[in-house]
Design a protein around this motif. Structure first.
Motif, PDB file in Angstrom:
ATOM      1  N   GLY A   1      38.207  37.019  32.852  1.00  0.00           N
ATOM      2  CA  GLY A   1      37.781  38.135  33.700  1.00  0.00           C
ATOM      3  C   GLY A   1      38.527  38.170  35.020  1.00  0.00           C
ATOM      4  N   LEU A   2      38.691  37.004  35.629  1.00  0.00           N
ATOM      5  CA  LEU A   2      39.430  36.929  36.893  1.00  0.00           C
ATOM      6  C   LEU A   2      40.900  37.303  36.696  1.00  0.00           C
ATOM      7  N   LEU A   3      41.478  36.852  35.601  1.00  0.00           N
ATOM      8  CA  LEU A   3      42.873  37.202  35.315  1.00  0.00           C
ATOM      9  C   LEU A   3      43.007  38.703  35.042  1.00  0.00           C
ATOM     10  N   ARG A   4      42.044  39.244  34.327  1.00  0.00           N
ATOM     11  CA  ARG A   4      42.053  40.684  34.043  1.00  0.00           C
ATOM     12  C   ARG A   4      42.022  41.482  35.345  1.00  0.00           C
ATOM     13  N   GLN A   5      41.181  41.045  36.292  1.00  0.00           N
ATOM     14  CA  GLN A   5      41.093  41.716  37.596  1.00  0.00           C
ATOM     15  C   GLN A   5      42.405  41.612  38.370  1.00  0.00           C
ATOM     16  N   SER A   6      42.964  40.405  38.431  1.00  0.00           N
ATOM     17  CA  SER A   6      44.157  40.217  39.249  1.00  0.00           C
ATOM     18  C   SER A   6      45.407  40.824  38.617  1.00  0.00           C
ATOM     19  N   LEU A   7      45.423  40.948  37.308  1.00  0.00           N
ATOM     20  CA  LEU A   7      46.591  41.524  36.622  1.00  0.00           C
ATOM     21  C   LEU A   7      46.403  43.004  36.306  1.00  0.00           C
ATOM     22  N   GLY A   8      45.233  43.545  36.611  1.00  0.00           N
ATOM     23  CA  GLY A   8      45.000  44.968  36.389  1.00  0.00           C
ATOM     24  C   GLY A   8      44.686  45.343  34.962  1.00  0.00           C
ATOM     25  N   GLY A   9      44.066  44.451  34.201  1.00  0.00           N
ATOM     26  CA  GLY A   9      43.719  44.762  32.814  1.00  0.00           C
ATOM     27  C   GLY A   9      44.883  44.456  31.894  1.00  0.00           C
ATOM     28  N   PHE A  10      44.647  44.662  30.611  1.00  0.00           N
ATOM     29  CA  PHE A  10      45.669  44.396  29.603  1.00  0.00           C
ATOM     30  C   PHE A  10      45.956  45.673  28.825  1.00  0.00           C
ATOM     31  N   GLU A  11      47.189  45.790  28.336  1.00  0.00           N
ATOM     32  CA  GLU A  11      47.625  47.009  27.645  1.00  0.00           C
ATOM     33  C   GLU A  11      46.810  47.312  26.396  1.00  0.00           C
ATOM     34  N   ASP A  12      46.388  46.282  25.678  1.00  0.00           N
ATOM     35  CA  ASP A  12      45.681  46.517  24.417  1.00  0.00           C
ATOM     36  C   ASP A  12      44.215  46.863  24.607  1.00  0.00           C
ATOM     37  N   GLU A  13      43.762  46.930  25.856  1.00  0.00           N
ATOM     38  CA  GLU A  13      42.375  47.315  26.116  1.00  0.00           C
ATOM     39  C   GLU A  13      42.237  48.831  26.085  1.00  0.00           C
ATOM     40  N   ALA A  14      41.147  49.304  25.528  1.00  0.00           N
ATOM     41  CA  ALA A  14      40.922  50.749  25.449  1.00  0.00           C
ATOM     42  C   ALA A  14      40.203  51.249  26.670  1.00  0.00           C
TER      43      ALA A  14
ATOM     44  N   VAL B   1      32.703  24.977  28.989  1.00  0.00           N
ATOM     45  CA  VAL B   1      34.114  25.330  28.785  1.00  0.00           C
ATOM     46  C   VAL B   1      34.226  26.792  28.362  1.00  0.00           C
ATOM     47  N   GLY B   2      33.381  27.218  27.441  1.00  0.00           N
ATOM     48  CA  GLY B   2      33.403  28.613  26.995  1.00  0.00           C
ATOM     49  C   GLY B   2      33.119  29.582  28.136  1.00  0.00           C
ATOM     50  N   THR B   3      32.154  29.244  28.961  1.00  0.00           N
ATOM     51  CA  THR B   3      31.819  30.079  30.120  1.00  0.00           C
ATOM     52  C   THR B   3      32.980  30.142  31.094  1.00  0.00           C
ATOM     53  N   ARG B   4      33.599  28.998  31.348  1.00  0.00           N
ATOM     54  CA  ARG B   4      34.730  28.975  32.282  1.00  0.00           C
ATOM     55  C   ARG B   4      35.923  29.765  31.738  1.00  0.00           C
ATOM     56  N   LEU B   5      36.157  29.671  30.446  1.00  0.00           N
ATOM     57  CA  LEU B   5      37.234  30.461  29.850  1.00  0.00           C
ATOM     58  C   LEU B   5      36.948  31.955  29.994  1.00  0.00           C
ATOM     59  N   ALA B   6      35.719  32.356  29.726  1.00  0.00           N
ATOM     60  CA  ALA B   6      35.357  33.775  29.840  1.00  0.00           C
ATOM     61  C   ALA B   6      35.500  34.263  31.275  1.00  0.00           C
ATOM     62  N   ARG B   7      35.039  33.468  32.223  1.00  0.00           N
ATOM     63  CA  ARG B   7      35.160  33.849  33.640  1.00  0.00           C
ATOM     64  C   ARG B   7      36.626  33.901  34.071  1.00  0.00           C
ATOM     65  N   ALA B   8      37.403  32.932  33.600  1.00  0.00           N
ATOM     66  CA  ALA B   8      38.833  32.909  33.948  1.00  0.00           C
ATOM     67  C   ALA B   8      39.536  34.136  33.393  1.00  0.00           C
TER      68      ALA B   8
END
Length: 161
Positions: free
Chosen positions: A148-161, A139-146
């Protein structure tokens, strides 16, 4: 349990859990109408089987599990696989919410379900593992991969440096 008691228990469960179950079913079937049908079927099963629960948490876990099973059954049907994919009306969502929802719905089921249970239902990784009958590390691995996939498809998140 007497029929009046059972009916009252189901009525309370409908009030308490309908929205959660509908959102969960929606993550599978991607259709508001189909999700609502599944939830009705879940509560009908509750009435028919009249399960005895140890606690409210046990009741919720049972309802979630039945929703998952019924949702999986629906997506296995020939009718579901052959129907035209109609675009659901999601005008009730803000544009950014709609974009996130579309990204989550585009994930494979093995990633979509843990994301839903973790972020929308508030379950821990251990609780999700029990619900899905899998290992917490999986479950932890799937959450981490998900993520990552969301980050790719959404173009990253604003709070990321």
């Amino acid at each position: 349990m007497h029929s009046n008691e059972l009916i009252e228990c189901v009525r309370q469960a409908v009030i308490k859990y309908s929205d959660n179950l509908r959102r969960l079913a929606f993550t599978y079937v991607k259709s508001v109408h189909s999700a609502e049908d599944i939830v009705q079927d879940v509560f009908l099963t509750y009435l028919q089987k009249a399960p005895d629960f140890d606690s409210a948490e046990h009741e919720k876990a049972w309802l979630l599990r039945v929703t998952i099973n019924k949702s999986r059954n629906v997506i296995k049907t020939g009718w579901y696989r052959s129907r035209l994919k109609l675009t659901e009306e999601r005008g009730y969502l803000l544009p950014e919410q709609s974009e996130v929802l579309e990204a989550v719905l585009s994930l494979a089921e093995k990633y979509r379900l843990p994301i839903h249970l973790y972020y929308y239902e508030g379950y821990s990784i251990e609780e999700i593992a029990k619900l899905l009958d899998t290992n917490p590390a999986t479950v932890g691995t799937r959450l981490a991969r998900a993520r990552g996939l969301l980050r790719q498809s959404l173009g990253g998140f604003e709070d990321e440096a």
